[in-house]
Write a protein that holds these residues in place. Structure first.
Motif, PDB file in Angstrom:
ATOM      1  N   TYR A   1       0.861  -1.185   0.000  1.00 61.00           N
ATOM      2  CA  TYR A   1       0.000   0.000   0.000  1.00 61.00           C
ATOM      3  C   TYR A   1       0.890   1.225   0.000  1.00 61.00           C
ATOM      4  O   TYR A   1       1.711   1.414   0.904  1.00 61.00           O
ATOM      5  CB  TYR A   1      -0.884  -0.023   1.243  1.00 61.00           C
ATOM      6  CG  TYR A   1      -1.746   1.206   1.452  1.00 61.00           C
ATOM      7  CD1 TYR A   1      -2.797   1.496   0.593  1.00 61.00           C
ATOM      8  CD2 TYR A   1      -1.522   2.058   2.540  1.00 61.00           C
ATOM      9  CE1 TYR A   1      -3.595   2.610   0.799  1.00 61.00           C
ATOM     10  CE2 TYR A   1      -2.318   3.168   2.759  1.00 61.00           C
ATOM     11  CZ  TYR A   1      -3.352   3.440   1.876  1.00 61.00           C
ATOM     12  OH  TYR A   1      -4.152   4.542   2.084  1.00 61.00           O
ATOM     13  N   THR A   2       0.751   2.067  -1.042  1.00 60.75           N
ATOM     14  CA  THR A   2       1.611   3.237  -1.177  1.00 60.75           C
ATOM     15  C   THR A   2       0.740   4.470  -1.407  1.00 60.75           C
ATOM     16  O   THR A   2       0.496   4.863  -2.544  1.00 60.75           O
ATOM     17  CB  THR A   2       2.599   3.061  -2.344  1.00 60.75           C
ATOM     18  OG1 THR A   2       1.866   2.832  -3.555  1.00 60.75           O
ATOM     19  CG2 THR A   2       3.508   1.864  -2.092  1.00 60.75           C
ATOM     20  N   PRO A   3       0.237   5.090  -0.352  1.00 63.51           N
ATOM     21  CA  PRO A   3      -0.707   6.207  -0.503  1.00 63.51           C
ATOM     22  C   PRO A   3      -0.065   7.432  -1.133  1.00 63.51           C
ATOM     23  O   PRO A   3       1.161   7.589  -1.149  1.00 63.51           O
ATOM     24  CB  PRO A   3      -1.136   6.481   0.939  1.00 63.51           C
ATOM     25  CG  PRO A   3       0.021   6.007   1.766  1.00 63.51           C
ATOM     26  CD  PRO A   3       0.564   4.820   1.051  1.00 63.51           C
ATOM     27  N   ALA A   4      -0.912   8.301  -1.653  1.00 64.21           N
ATOM     28  CA  ALA A   4      -0.480   9.589  -2.183  1.00 64.21           C
ATOM     29  C   ALA A   4      -1.409  10.665  -1.655  1.00 64.21           C
ATOM     30  O   ALA A   4      -2.597  10.420  -1.431  1.00 64.21           O
ATOM     31  CB  ALA A   4      -0.485   9.577  -3.710  1.00 64.21           C
ATOM     32  N   TYR A   5      -0.859  11.844  -1.469  1.00 62.62           N
ATOM     33  CA  TYR A   5      -1.662  12.985  -1.058  1.00 62.62           C
ATOM     34  C   TYR A   5      -2.291  13.604  -2.297  1.00 62.62           C
ATOM     35  O   TYR A   5      -1.600  13.919  -3.273  1.00 62.62           O
ATOM     36  CB  TYR A   5      -0.797  14.018  -0.334  1.00 62.62           C
ATOM     37  CG  TYR A   5      -1.490  15.343  -0.092  1.00 62.62           C
ATOM     38  CD1 TYR A   5      -2.605  15.416   0.736  1.00 62.62           C
ATOM     39  CD2 TYR A   5      -1.036  16.509  -0.701  1.00 62.62           C
ATOM     40  CE1 TYR A   5      -3.255  16.630   0.954  1.00 62.62           C
ATOM     41  CE2 TYR A   5      -1.675  17.723  -0.489  1.00 62.62           C
ATOM     42  CZ  TYR A   5      -2.780  17.777   0.343  1.00 62.62           C
ATOM     43  OH  TYR A   5      -3.424  18.971   0.548  1.00 62.62           O
ATOM     44  N   LYS A   6      -3.618  13.761  -2.281  1.00 64.55           N
ATOM     45  CA  LYS A   6      -4.322  14.353  -3.416  1.00 64.55           C
ATOM     46  C   LYS A   6      -4.125  15.864  -3.380  1.00 64.55           C
ATOM     47  O   LYS A   6      -4.746  16.568  -2.589  1.00 64.55           O
ATOM     48  CB  LYS A   6      -5.804  13.986  -3.382  1.00 64.55           C
ATOM     49  CG  LYS A   6      -6.048  12.499  -3.630  1.00 64.55           C
ATOM     50  CD  LYS A   6      -7.486  12.211  -3.999  1.00 64.55           C
ATOM     51  CE  LYS A   6      -8.437  12.583  -2.894  1.00 64.55           C
ATOM     52  NZ  LYS A   6      -9.832  12.176  -3.192  1.00 64.55           N
ATOM     53  N   ALA A   7      -3.271  16.327  -4.265  1.00 67.22           N
ATOM     54  CA  ALA A   7      -2.899  17.738  -4.275  1.00 67.22           C
ATOM     55  C   ALA A   7      -4.051  18.600  -4.783  1.00 67.22           C
ATOM     56  O   ALA A   7      -4.949  18.116  -5.478  1.00 67.22           O
ATOM     57  CB  ALA A   7      -1.670  17.934  -5.163  1.00 67.22           C
ATOM     58  N   PRO A   8      -4.045  19.898  -4.438  1.00 64.42           N
ATOM     59  CA  PRO A   8      -5.067  20.813  -4.960  1.00 64.42           C
ATOM     60  C   PRO A   8      -5.044  20.848  -6.478  1.00 64.42           C
ATOM     61  O   PRO A   8      -4.053  20.479  -7.114  1.00 64.42           O
ATOM     62  CB  PRO A   8      -4.655  22.172  -4.361  1.00 64.42           C
ATOM     63  CG  PRO A   8      -3.811  21.833  -3.172  1.00 64.42           C
ATOM     64  CD  PRO A   8      -3.114  20.560  -3.509  1.00 64.42           C
ATOM     65  N   LEU A   9      -6.141  21.313  -7.066  1.00 63.68           N
ATOM     66  CA  LEU A   9      -6.278  21.372  -8.506  1.00 63.68           C
ATOM     67  C   LEU A   9      -5.093  22.113  -9.121  1.00 63.68           C
ATOM     68  O   LEU A   9      -4.720  23.192  -8.696  1.00 63.68           O
ATOM     69  CB  LEU A   9      -7.583  22.086  -8.878  1.00 63.68           C
ATOM     70  CG  LEU A   9      -7.911  22.180 -10.372  1.00 63.68           C
ATOM     71  CD1 LEU A   9      -8.120  20.792 -10.946  1.00 63.68           C
ATOM     72  CD2 LEU A   9      -9.143  23.046 -10.584  1.00 63.68           C
ATOM     73  N   GLY A  10      -4.485  21.489 -10.135  1.00 62.63           N
ATOM     74  CA  GLY A  10      -3.369  22.102 -10.841  1.00 62.63           C
ATOM     75  C   GLY A  10      -2.018  21.667 -10.343  1.00 62.63           C
ATOM     76  O   GLY A  10      -0.999  21.933 -10.989  1.00 62.63           O
ATOM     77  N   ALA A  11      -1.969  20.990  -9.199  1.00 63.73           N
ATOM     78  CA  ALA A  11      -0.709  20.508  -8.653  1.00 63.73           C
ATOM     79  C   ALA A  11      -0.630  18.990  -8.782  1.00 63.73           C
ATOM     80  O   ALA A  11      -1.633  18.313  -9.012  1.00 63.73           O
ATOM     81  CB  ALA A  11      -0.575  20.917  -7.180  1.00 63.73           C
ATOM     82  N   HIS A  12       0.576  18.451  -8.648  1.00 64.52           N
ATOM     83  CA  HIS A  12       0.780  17.014  -8.777  1.00 64.52           C
ATOM     84  C   HIS A  12       0.513  16.317  -7.446  1.00 64.52           C
ATOM     85  O   HIS A  12       0.861  16.838  -6.376  1.00 64.52           O
ATOM     86  CB  HIS A  12       2.218  16.722  -9.209  1.00 64.52           C
ATOM     87  CG  HIS A  12       2.520  17.156 -10.613  1.00 64.52           C
ATOM     88  ND1 HIS A  12       2.084  16.463 -11.716  1.00 64.52           N
ATOM     89  CD2 HIS A  12       3.217  18.226 -11.088  1.00 64.52           C
ATOM     90  CE1 HIS A  12       2.498  17.074 -12.820  1.00 64.52           C
ATOM     91  NE2 HIS A  12       3.176  18.147 -12.463  1.00 64.52           N
ATOM     92  N   ASP A  13      -0.117  15.132  -7.507  1.00 62.14           N
ATOM     93  CA  ASP A  13      -0.249  14.316  -6.313  1.00 62.14           C
ATOM     94  C   ASP A  13       1.145  13.945  -5.813  1.00 62.14           C
ATOM     95  O   ASP A  13       2.092  13.822  -6.597  1.00 62.14           O
ATOM     96  CB  ASP A  13      -1.051  13.046  -6.605  1.00 62.14           C
ATOM     97  CG  ASP A  13      -2.517  13.330  -6.886  1.00 62.14           C
ATOM     98  OD1 ASP A  13      -2.955  14.462  -6.613  1.00 62.14           O
ATOM     99  OD2 ASP A  13      -3.207  12.429  -7.377  1.00 62.14           O
ATOM    100  N   GLU A  14       1.248  13.747  -4.510  1.00 59.34           N
ATOM    101  CA  GLU A  14       2.555  13.501  -3.901  1.00 59.34           C
ATOM    102  C   GLU A  14       2.537  12.178  -3.150  1.00 59.34           C
ATOM    103  O   GLU A  14       1.684  11.958  -2.275  1.00 59.34           O
ATOM    104  CB  GLU A  14       2.881  14.650  -2.932  1.00 59.34           C
ATOM    105  CG  GLU A  14       4.160  14.470  -2.153  1.00 59.34           C
ATOM    106  CD  GLU A  14       4.344  15.536  -1.078  1.00 59.34           C
ATOM    107  OE1 GLU A  14       5.273  15.395  -0.267  1.00 59.34           O
ATOM    108  OE2 GLU A  14       3.535  16.492  -1.045  1.00 59.34           O
ATOM    109  N   ASN A  15       3.469  11.284  -3.479  1.00 56.16           N
ATOM    110  CA  ASN A  15       3.586  10.038  -2.729  1.00 56.16           C
ATOM    111  C   ASN A  15       3.945  10.343  -1.286  1.00 56.16           C
ATOM    112  O   ASN A  15       4.807  11.195  -1.010  1.00 56.16           O
ATOM    113  CB  ASN A  15       4.663   9.136  -3.343  1.00 56.16           C
ATOM    114  CG  ASN A  15       4.259   8.572  -4.690  1.00 56.16           C
ATOM    115  OD1 ASN A  15       3.072   8.445  -4.985  1.00 56.16           O
ATOM    116  ND2 ASN A  15       5.231   8.241  -5.516  1.00 56.16           N
ATOM    117  N   ILE A  16       3.264   9.660  -0.372  1.00 56.75           N
ATOM    118  CA  ILE A  16       3.533   9.852   1.051  1.00 56.75           C
ATOM    119  C   ILE A  16       3.669   8.488   1.720  1.00 56.75           C
ATOM    120  O   ILE A  16       3.282   7.467   1.158  1.00 56.75           O
ATOM    121  CB  ILE A  16       2.396  10.657   1.739  1.00 56.75           C
ATOM    122  CG1 ILE A  16       1.043   9.933   1.567  1.00 56.75           C
ATOM    123  CG2 ILE A  16       2.338  12.079   1.192  1.00 56.75           C
ATOM    124  CD1 ILE A  16      -0.106  10.604   2.308  1.00 56.75           C
TER     125      ILE A  16
END
Length: 306
Positions: free
Chosen positions: A160-175
């Motif tokens: 399981y490798t979650p990502a942070y759902k970034a605000p519109l226009g930005a890239h999601d970030e692995n966390i």
């Protein structure tokens, strides 16, 4: 059928008000009148034929893509509701609600949820960005893996490798999982992880029964009014998941043969070879559009075959 223009404006749908468009889907809310009375406080999610790569929506779209993605999501929602013999996983569909006729084949009426800020990624095989990280650090999203793995290898167990759902226009970030706890708390983070791993395992078994490998996938969840964690958005489609042909994976001589996916990889490969990622991307050739559409069709046919 001709692919719809990627830049086409969202449809005007009686009883519904357009509120948002992503790269692929358009979102509507009731505008009063019949839709409000019949669908309650539901939202309408319409999957378009748009296709994106490298953060750009491309021209033209892929014919029937929206309908194929919707059919596959609805099929998986039904399977996970208990149709596969497992426990029922709550989902965001409004029972009995009917989308407008103009988009009936590519739309879902769904409940409003308190969406969680985490994209729940599960990987069962080593590939893509995970393979790139593994080659350098022997990790995937910081998770230590055994030595000696190759591109496309099955992992000892799904991770399981979650990502942070970034605000519109930005890239999601692995966390990390620990960072997901900071975002939503230990109980909720653990529930998201456990649900994701359970759904992946069930879906992977189903895929194997149809001659397919579910290499990785991503889920989104939200809380309903009763506080129940609910599966949302699209699920286990060729846009949110990586599927491979099991026979090709077992016998292929090259990574390209072993891991030919049932998605828009054909588009990505062509664009990478014909565009320097500067300015506006070129239009997709007809043969690339046709081959991509055929892969979407093939996946749906293979999965839903009796």
């Amino acid at each position: 059928m001709t692919a719809s223009p990627a830049s086409a404006s969202p449809l005007e749908l009686p009883g519904w008000r357009h509120v948002y468009s992503g790269k692929v889907r358009d979102l509507y809310e009731p505008a009063g009148g019949d839709a409000s009375s019949e669908q309650g406080d539901g939202m309408l999610v319409v999957a378009s034929d748009r296709v994106s790569a490298f953060d750009h929506v491309l021209e033209p779209g892929i014919p029937d893509k929206g309908a194929l993605l919707t059919r596959l999501s609805l099929w998986w929602f039904d399977q996970l509701a208990g149709g596969d013999g497992g426990r029922g996983i709550p989902n965001h569909l409004v029972p009995g609600a009917t989308p407008p006729a103009a988009v009936a084949d590519r739309a879902m009426v769904v409940r409003r949820l308190d969406m969680q800020p985490i994209e729940c990624v599960v990987r069962g095989y080593l590939t893509g960005s995970g393979w790139a990280e593994y080659r350098e650090h022997r990790t995937v999203c910081g998770i230590r893996l055994p030595e000696g793995l190759q591109d496309g290898d099955r992992l000892p167990e799904p991770i399981y490798t979650p990502a942070y759902k970034a605000p519109l226009g930005a890239h999601d970030e692995n966390i990390t999982f620990e960072q997901s706890i900071e975002l939503v708390g230990l109980e909720r983070a653990s529930l998201l992880r456990d649900l994701s791993l359970e759904i992946y395992s069930r879906a992977a078994r189903t895929a194997e029964g149809h001659g397919l490998i579910l290499a990785d996938t991503k889920f989104e969840f939200g809380l309903d009014d009763a506080g129940v964690m609910t599966l949302a958005d699209e699920v286990l489609t060729s846009d949110s998941s990586r599927y491979w042909d099991a026979a090709a994976w077992a016998t292929g001589d090259t990574p390209a043969e072993r891991m030919a996916s049932f998605d828009k990889q054909i588009v990505r490969d062509w664009l990478a070879a014909h565009w320097d990622k500067q300015g506006t991307p070129p239009s997709l050739p007809a043969d690339i559009v046709e081959r991509t559409a055929a892969r979407y069709h093939e996946l749906l046919d293979l999965l839903t075959a009796d």
